[in-house]
Scaffold this motif. Sequence first.
Motif, PDB file in Angstrom:
ATOM      1  N   SER A 370       0.851  -1.195   0.000  1.00  0.00           N
ATOM      2  CA  SER A 370       0.000   0.000   0.000  1.00  0.00           C
ATOM      3  C   SER A 370       0.879   1.235   0.000  1.00  0.00           C
ATOM      4  CB  SER A 370      -0.925   0.005   1.217  1.00  0.00           C
ATOM      5  OG  SER A 370      -1.876  -1.038   1.130  1.00  0.00           O
ATOM      6  N   SER A 371       0.359   2.284  -0.605  1.00  0.00           N
ATOM      7  CA  SER A 371       1.127   3.524  -0.719  1.00  0.00           C
ATOM      8  C   SER A 371       0.186   4.713  -0.720  1.00  0.00           C
ATOM      9  CB  SER A 371       1.958   3.518  -2.007  1.00  0.00           C
ATOM     10  OG  SER A 371       2.636   4.758  -2.170  1.00  0.00           O
ATOM     11  N   ARG A 372       0.666   5.809  -0.134  1.00  0.00           N
ATOM     12  CA  ARG A 372      -0.043   7.079  -0.220  1.00  0.00           C
ATOM     13  C   ARG A 372       0.384   7.838  -1.479  1.00  0.00           C
ATOM     14  NH1 ARG A 372      -2.468   8.264   4.755  1.00  0.00           N
ATOM     15  NH2 ARG A 372      -1.559   7.226   6.577  1.00  0.00           N
ATOM     16  N   GLY A 373       1.397   7.337  -2.141  1.00  0.00           N
ATOM     17  CA  GLY A 373       1.895   7.972  -3.354  1.00  0.00           C
ATOM     18  C   GLY A 373       1.398   7.255  -4.597  1.00  0.00           C
ATOM     19  N   HIS A 374       2.220   7.277  -5.665  1.00  0.00           N
ATOM     20  CA  HIS A 374       1.830   6.701  -6.954  1.00  0.00           C
ATOM     21  C   HIS A 374       0.469   7.286  -7.360  1.00  0.00           C
ATOM     22  CE1 HIS A 374       5.256   4.035  -6.937  1.00  0.00           C
ATOM     23  NE2 HIS A 374       4.914   3.580  -5.736  1.00  0.00           N
ATOM     24  N   ASP A 375      -0.403   6.486  -7.976  1.00  0.00           N
ATOM     25  CA  ASP A 375      -1.720   6.954  -8.405  1.00  0.00           C
ATOM     26  C   ASP A 375      -2.777   6.555  -7.380  1.00  0.00           C
ATOM     27  OD1 ASP A 375      -0.806   8.082 -10.806  1.00  0.00           O
ATOM     28  OD2 ASP A 375      -0.837   6.129 -11.787  1.00  0.00           O
ATOM     29  N   SER A 376      -2.684   7.130  -6.200  1.00  0.00           N
ATOM     30  CA  SER A 376      -3.632   6.809  -5.132  1.00  0.00           C
ATOM     31  C   SER A 376      -4.905   7.621  -5.302  1.00  0.00           C
ATOM     32  CB  SER A 376      -3.002   7.113  -3.770  1.00  0.00           C
ATOM     33  OG  SER A 376      -3.970   7.066  -2.751  1.00  0.00           O
ATOM     34  N   MET A 377      -6.042   7.045  -4.882  1.00  0.00           N
ATOM     35  CA  MET A 377      -7.299   7.781  -4.916  1.00  0.00           C
ATOM     36  C   MET A 377      -7.638   8.365  -3.548  1.00  0.00           C
ATOM     37  SD  MET A 377     -10.142   4.725  -5.252  1.00  0.00           S
ATOM     38  CE  MET A 377      -9.313   3.849  -6.573  1.00  0.00           C
ATOM     39  N   GLY A 378      -6.684   8.278  -2.608  1.00  0.00           N
ATOM     40  CA  GLY A 378      -6.879   8.848  -1.275  1.00  0.00           C
ATOM     41  C   GLY A 378      -6.412   7.898  -0.205  1.00  0.00           C
ATOM     42  N   GLY A 379      -5.669   8.403   0.778  1.00  0.00           N
ATOM     43  CA  GLY A 379      -5.127   7.549   1.822  1.00  0.00           C
ATOM     44  C   GLY A 379      -4.190   6.508   1.219  1.00  0.00           C
ATOM     45  N   TYR A 380      -4.114   5.338   1.860  1.00  0.00           N
ATOM     46  CA  TYR A 380      -3.345   4.231   1.313  1.00  0.00           C
ATOM     47  C   TYR A 380      -4.182   3.486   0.274  1.00  0.00           C
ATOM     48  CZ  TYR A 380       0.357   4.305   4.908  1.00  0.00           C
ATOM     49  OH  TYR A 380       1.424   4.643   5.702  1.00  0.00           O
ATOM     50  N   ASP A 381      -3.601   3.200  -0.870  1.00  0.00           N
ATOM     51  CA  ASP A 381      -4.195   2.308  -1.864  1.00  0.00           C
ATOM     52  C   ASP A 381      -3.296   1.097  -2.033  1.00  0.00           C
ATOM     53  OD1 ASP A 381      -6.232   4.078  -2.267  1.00  0.00           O
ATOM     54  OD2 ASP A 381      -5.922   4.288  -4.424  1.00  0.00           O
ATOM     55  N   VAL A 382      -3.882  -0.035  -2.441  1.00  0.00           N
ATOM     56  CA  VAL A 382      -3.113  -1.246  -2.674  1.00  0.00           C
ATOM     57  C   VAL A 382      -2.604  -1.257  -4.111  1.00  0.00           C
ATOM     58  CG1 VAL A 382      -3.097  -3.763  -2.601  1.00  0.00           C
ATOM     59  CG2 VAL A 382      -4.542  -2.480  -1.006  1.00  0.00           C
ATOM     60  N   PHE A 383      -1.310  -1.541  -4.256  1.00  0.00           N
ATOM     61  CA  PHE A 383      -0.656  -1.608  -5.565  1.00  0.00           C
ATOM     62  C   PHE A 383       0.004  -2.974  -5.731  1.00  0.00           C
ATOM     63  CE2 PHE A 383      -0.954   2.822  -4.504  1.00  0.00           C
ATOM     64  CZ  PHE A 383      -1.139   3.479  -5.699  1.00  0.00           C
ATOM     65  N   LYS A 384       0.327  -3.294  -6.977  1.00  0.00           N
ATOM     66  CA  LYS A 384       1.116  -4.490  -7.226  1.00  0.00           C
ATOM     67  C   LYS A 384       2.199  -4.184  -8.244  1.00  0.00           C
ATOM     68  CE  LYS A 384      -1.413  -6.761 -11.005  1.00  0.00           C
ATOM     69  NZ  LYS A 384      -2.072  -8.027 -11.440  1.00  0.00           N
ATOM     70  N   SER A 385       3.315  -4.886  -8.103  1.00  0.00           N
ATOM     71  CA  SER A 385       4.447  -4.752  -9.019  1.00  0.00           C
ATOM     72  C   SER A 385       4.994  -6.152  -9.284  1.00  0.00           C
ATOM     73  CB  SER A 385       5.533  -3.861  -8.401  1.00  0.00           C
ATOM     74  OG  SER A 385       6.680  -3.812  -9.221  1.00  0.00           O
ATOM     75  N   THR A 386       5.414  -6.406 -10.504  1.00  0.00           N
ATOM     76  CA  THR A 386       5.945  -7.729 -10.855  1.00  0.00           C
ATOM     77  C   THR A 386       7.440  -7.643 -11.147  1.00  0.00           C
ATOM     78  OG1 THR A 386       5.285  -7.374 -13.166  1.00  0.00           O
ATOM     79  CG2 THR A 386       3.750  -8.559 -11.751  1.00  0.00           C
ATOM     80  N   LYS A 387       8.121  -8.722 -10.852  1.00  0.00           N
ATOM     81  CA  LYS A 387       9.570  -8.782 -11.017  1.00  0.00           C
ATOM     82  C   LYS A 387       9.916  -9.533 -12.298  1.00  0.00           C
ATOM     83  CE  LYS A 387      11.772 -11.307  -8.032  1.00  0.00           C
ATOM     84  NZ  LYS A 387      12.367 -11.768  -6.753  1.00  0.00           N
ATOM     85  N   ASP A 388      10.833  -8.980 -13.107  1.00  0.00           N
ATOM     86  CA  ASP A 388      11.240  -9.659 -14.338  1.00  0.00           C
ATOM     87  C   ASP A 388      12.387 -10.627 -14.047  1.00  0.00           C
ATOM     88  OD1 ASP A 388      13.623  -8.175 -14.184  1.00  0.00           O
ATOM     89  OD2 ASP A 388      12.969  -6.678 -15.636  1.00  0.00           O
TER      90      ASP A 388
END
Length: 504
Positions: A370-388
């Motif tokens: 979760s992050s308050r940055g990136h493309d959040s819609m408010g507060g903490y949003d859940v994000f995912k990232s994949t590893k190559d």
Amino acid sequence: MKHFFLSIYFLFLVNFTWSQEVTKDSVTYTENLVSLNDNDMTFVKRLIELGDSLFFELKQPDEAFKYYLGGYDYLVNDAELNLKIGQCYLASVTEEKSLAIPYFLKALALNHGQKDPELYYNLGQAYHYDEQWDKALTYYKKAKLNMKNSEMRKVNKRIEEVIYGKKAYANPQKNIIVRNLGPQVNSKYSDFCPLIDAAERDLYFTSRRHEFRSDNPDIRTHLYESIYFSQRKDFKNWTTPYPSGHPLNDDGHTATVSISMDGSEMILYREGHLWISYKENTSWSKPKKLPNTINSVYVETSACLNYSMDTLYYVSSNEDLSMGGLDIFMSVKGQDGRWKRGKTLGHVINTEYDEEGVALSRDGNTLYFSSRGHDSMGGYDVFKSTKDFQGNWSTPVNLGAPINSPHDDVYFMMRANGRHAYYSSSRKGGYGEKDIYRITIIDHQKEFSLAKKDIDFLLLNKDSINTKHTPSDIDHLKEVRETALNATVDMLKTLFQVSTSQIE
């Protein structure tokens, strides 16, 4: 000191009077509920002063607004009091933040056209939390026109969140079902960071729940975090949670962080750092603090182990290495079995804002956080990232609606089957500050390997994206009016014990 004890005595009298006057249907305020002369208005002002002490000095908005509302009938046209009540609702951990809206609107009307950037910003926040995107944008823009340059960054961030949130809510993922675990698990306080075994039967989570006790009426004790345990009785019902006890819990803050894939190791948060406990038969060992290569002089809050338990991802406020606030780091276990010094995951994952609640997929190639940055819609949003294949992480992607909301959505935990996840959210319609939710991901490309009753449950889930959960005790104002001045004596005693200077 004399005034303090006189206040206690007077509160006894007022409590008795109000118990005779207040009816069950007293939902709205009335200006003649109790007849007060000019001298009695000093008592009303005293209530407001006590509310101020609770809100601004002791940081207890959930208690402060009770005192504000106690005097509201007689100061209903006071713009400052309306503003304070609205701000209390915004800061509350037990009330719906959207309840702030009518008080802010009342304060705005009483300002008679006076431009108040703080009020505009607060109204923007209230509409933002209430998912009224257009109105939120309107008031954020009004606040921006009158704000100091030093505060422009804050309001610009909110405007970006509203724009992204409006877009995400217009295109929700229809194969996602988000279900509140209900009052069997969740309380009116904060319930978060769920850890569940592979069979989804044993649930550990952190709670700040607290019932006030006559032997220790300390209004601050509900902030202490403890680990609770519940078991799933059938495909939707859970047993009543109870504290895990020693050795997992102690007399201070103890919180769940993560659990290994096989359920044999649990990482805990305690004393600002990460600890680990091992399951021995049916009990847990005494937690041990993780080494200094992971724990620092700063605060470490969250972590997760990969499947082979030789790589640890964790969150730290390490000011020497972070990009700002809380960042995600990684530590690898050497051949000697010792954890190496942690390294930041860098600017692709971390932002100048806080990151929190890190978790991994079973194969270790997808990082959830979760992050308050990136493309959040408010507060903490859940994000995912994949590893190559080279070990590089991709640009994080917001999981969108209905998983994310304008509120805090954090501590996401994907189950090994890829169909279910658990997390915490403080979204609208919950039972408390944060509630625990179960996410079902319907993948039409794969066959279901579930019992028929589970399939029926998934398809007939009442908490789908097309419906809203409504708590049974949503009429907060009615409850407040009935008990606005009840039990205030214990609260005054608490104030006296905790901070005599603030109320003198």
